[in-house]
Design an enzyme around this catalytic site. Structure first.
Site, PDB file in Angstrom:
ATOM      1  CG  LEU A  73     -12.998 -20.335  -4.929  1.00 31.61           C
ATOM      2  CD1 LEU A  73     -13.205 -21.658  -6.448  1.00 31.61           C
ATOM      3  CD2 LEU A  73     -11.670 -21.572  -4.067  1.00 31.61           C
ATOM      4  CG  ASN A 127     -12.788 -26.459  -3.853  1.00 32.95           C
ATOM      5  OD1 ASN A 127     -13.563 -26.932  -3.402  1.00 32.95           O
ATOM      6  ND2 ASN A 127     -12.128 -25.513  -3.523  1.00 32.95           N
ATOM      7  CB  CYS A 130     -16.051 -23.940  -2.580  1.00 35.15           C
ATOM      8  SG  CYS A 130     -16.051 -21.959  -2.742  1.00 35.15           S
ATOM      9  CE  LYS A 165     -11.831 -28.425   1.875  1.00 34.94           C
ATOM     10  NZ  LYS A 165     -10.885 -27.239   2.130  1.00 34.94           N
ATOM     11  CB  ILE A 190     -16.955 -31.488   4.857  1.00 36.79           C
ATOM     12  CG1 ILE A 190     -16.993 -30.884   6.271  1.00 36.79           C
ATOM     13  CG2 ILE A 190     -17.427 -32.794   4.853  1.00 36.79           C
ATOM     14  CD1 ILE A 190     -18.102 -30.658   7.020  1.00 36.79           C
ATOM     15  N   GLY A 216     -16.007 -23.890  11.488  1.00 39.28           N
ATOM     16  CA  GLY A 216     -15.376 -23.505  12.652  1.00 39.28           C
ATOM     17  C   GLY A 216     -16.192 -24.315  13.656  1.00 39.28           C
ATOM     18  CB  SER A 265     -12.389 -22.109  11.859  1.00 37.54           C
ATOM     19  OG  SER A 265     -13.181 -22.163  10.265  1.00 37.54           O
TER      20      SER A 265
HETATM   21  C1  LIG Z   1     -11.220 -17.641   4.740  1.00 34.85           C
HETATM   22  C2  LIG Z   1     -11.236 -19.221   3.694  1.00 34.85           C
HETATM   23  C3  LIG Z   1     -10.875 -19.558   3.146  1.00 34.85           C
HETATM   24  C4  LIG Z   1     -11.115 -21.076   2.354  1.00 34.85           C
HETATM   25  N1  LIG Z   1     -10.465 -20.894   0.984  1.00 34.85           N
HETATM   26  C5  LIG Z   1     -11.053 -22.250   0.791  1.00 34.85           C
HETATM   27  C6  LIG Z   1     -10.201 -22.967  -0.626  1.00 34.85           C
HETATM   28  O1  LIG Z   1      -9.790 -21.561  -1.326  1.00 34.85           O
HETATM   29  N2  LIG Z   1     -10.276 -23.720  -1.434  1.00 34.85           N
HETATM   30  C7  LIG Z   1     -10.886 -25.389  -0.253  1.00 34.85           C
HETATM   31  O2  LIG Z   1     -10.894 -26.082  -0.682  1.00 34.85           O
HETATM   32  N3  LIG Z   1     -11.371 -24.555   1.186  1.00 34.85           N
HETATM   33  C8  LIG Z   1     -11.929 -23.622   1.730  1.00 34.85           C
HETATM   34  N4  LIG Z   1     -11.874 -23.420   2.749  1.00 34.85           N
HETATM   35  C9  LIG Z   1     -12.582 -23.841   2.866  1.00 34.85           C
HETATM   36  C10 LIG Z   1     -11.273 -24.535   4.494  1.00 34.85           C
HETATM   37  O3  LIG Z   1     -10.143 -25.325   4.294  1.00 34.85           O
HETATM   38  C11 LIG Z   1     -11.844 -26.096   5.553  1.00 34.85           C
HETATM   39  O4  LIG Z   1     -12.602 -26.297   4.225  1.00 34.85           O
HETATM   40  C12 LIG Z   1     -13.494 -25.061   6.509  1.00 34.85           C
HETATM   41  O5  LIG Z   1     -12.935 -24.430   7.230  1.00 34.85           O
HETATM   42  C13 LIG Z   1     -13.307 -26.438   7.174  1.00 34.85           C
HETATM   43  O6  LIG Z   1     -12.370 -26.914   7.877  1.00 34.85           O
HETATM   44  P1  LIG Z   1     -12.180 -25.804   9.857  1.00 34.85           P
HETATM   45  O7  LIG Z   1     -13.616 -26.128  10.216  1.00 34.85           O
HETATM   46  O8  LIG Z   1     -11.389 -26.334  10.415  1.00 34.85           O
HETATM   47  O9  LIG Z   1     -12.636 -24.169   9.222  1.00 34.85           O
HETATM   48  C14 LIG Z   1     -11.424 -21.942   3.463  1.00 34.85           C
HETATM   49  C15 LIG Z   1     -12.088 -21.544   4.776  1.00 34.85           C
HETATM   50  C16 LIG Z   1     -11.973 -20.450   4.848  1.00 34.85           C
HETATM   51  C17 LIG Z   1     -12.458 -20.323   6.804  1.00 34.85           C
END
Ligand SMILES: Cc1cc2nc3c(=O)[nH]c(=O)nc-3n(C[C@H](O)[C@H](O)[C@H](O)COP(=O)(O)O)c2cc1C
Length: 305
Positions: A73, A127, A130, A165, A190, A216, A265
């Site tokens: 974060l 959030n 995390c 979230k 999620i 991902g 992702s």
């Molecule tokens: C590099 C990275 C940074 C992320 N930072 C945050 C964040 O600051 N706050 C949050 O709620 N989720 C964060 N996430 C989670 C994503 O918002 C998302 O919930 C998670 O990656 C699942 O979705 P995806 O499979 O499409 O990536 C982050 C994910 C990644 C890969």
């Protein structure tokens, strides 16, 4: 075919594909650039009260089935981030901008949420999920009472919609009920899954923080299970997130019960045009299956006996 859209908590998403938090949401220019890819909504990086550096390197690793990150974060704190957000909002008027926030207690959550509202954010996203920032995030979202308390504090402080979230908890439906009872307008499910990788040569955990969040394609079945269970239990809308990489993935989430989607992702796997490509694939399948609107099939997988 016209671009499908969704209305969630009074917000209009067209297409119903939203930039997930933490992906390109750091500055106004990165967010404005990401919009060129075809998003129907945008969530900022999660912002806290004070500046935070985040975890030591390495913070990212590509796996066979997804990504592992332990950013921790990092963010400039709401005081500095206000400028980025105001700059973004100046240039965007037809696409909902959602401010993601994190804190460790009710008072701070409320304060950051009020700042987001003051900057002109269309909604806030708490959030509570995390998996790799001690004292913040998943520790709150895995506990019904704490999750409810955080949501109530924000609900009582702002007039804009409050999105929450959640982490992929085993009892996500009960947590969903608690945040719905506290006044949430929608649930996002999620966030990443708590996970790690070991480097065989150095014989050490790969990530600087040891544990991180897994995102991902590999997490899609977990996200689908969470959305499916939430849809059976709660009445507020659900925004699905986790492993969405294609238009087919989007439809799976909608059939499970999602009204809109967030992607993160996929930008890594499919490039900056990911939202446009995914939306086009979704439209093609909807057309060939004779589906007119998102609403018509939201949660349709529950009709199966
Ligand atoms: C590099 C990275 C940074 C992320 N930072 C945050 C964040 O600051 N706050 C949050 O709620 N989720 C964060 N996430 C989670 C994503 O918002 C998302 O919930 C998670 O990656 C699942 O979705 P995806 O499979 O499409 O990536 C982050 C994910 C990644 C890969």
């Amino acid at each position: 075919m016209l671009t499908p859209y969704s209305k969630v908590a009074g917000l209009h998403f067209e297409p119903p594909i939203i930039l997930a938090s933490g992906i390109l949401g750091q500055t106004s220019s990165s967010m404005l650039n990401s919009l060129k890819g075809g998003f129907g909504g945008i969530v900022t990086k999660s912002i806290g009260l004070e500046p935070r550096e985040g975890h030591p390197n390495p913070t990212m690793l590509e796996l066979n089935t997804g990504l592992l990150n332990a950013m921790g974060l990092p963010n400039p704190g709401i005081g500095s981030y206000r400028n980025e957000l105001q700059e973004l909002i100046l240039h965007v008027d037809d696409i909902p901008v959602i401010g993601s926030i994190f804190a460790s207690d009710e008072e701070h959550f409320a304060e950051i949420a009020m700042n987001m509202e003051g900057c002109g954010a269309d909604a806030v996203e708490l959030n509570l999920s995390c998996p790799h920032a001690k004292g913040f995030g998943a520790a709150l979202g895995n506990d019904q009472v704490m999750a409810g308390n955080m949501v109530l504090a924000v609900r009582n402080s702002v007039d804009i919609p409050v999105l929450v979230k959640l982490p992929p908890a085993d009892n996500i439906a009960q947590i969903g009920l608690a945040v719905q009872g506290a006044g949430a307008d929608a649930i996002v499910a999620i966030n990443t899954l708590k996970a790690m990788a070991i480097d065989v040569e150095t014989k050490k955990p790969f990530l600087g923080n040891r544990v991180g969040g897994y995102s991902g394609p590999g997490i899609k079945p977990v996200g689908l299970r969470c959305v499916y269970e939430l849809f059976s239990t709660i009445d507020i809308p659900i925004i699905g997130c986790g492993g969405i990489n294609t238009g087919r993935d989007v439809l799976e989430y909608i059939l499970a019960g999602a009204s809109a989607l967030q992607i993160g992702s996929a930008l890594y796997y499919r490039g900056k045009d990911a939202p446009h490509l995914i939306s086009k694939e979704m439209c093609e399948i909807m057309e060939s299956e004779g589906i007119g609107t998102i609403e018509e099939i939201t949660g349709a997988a529950h009709d199966y006996i």
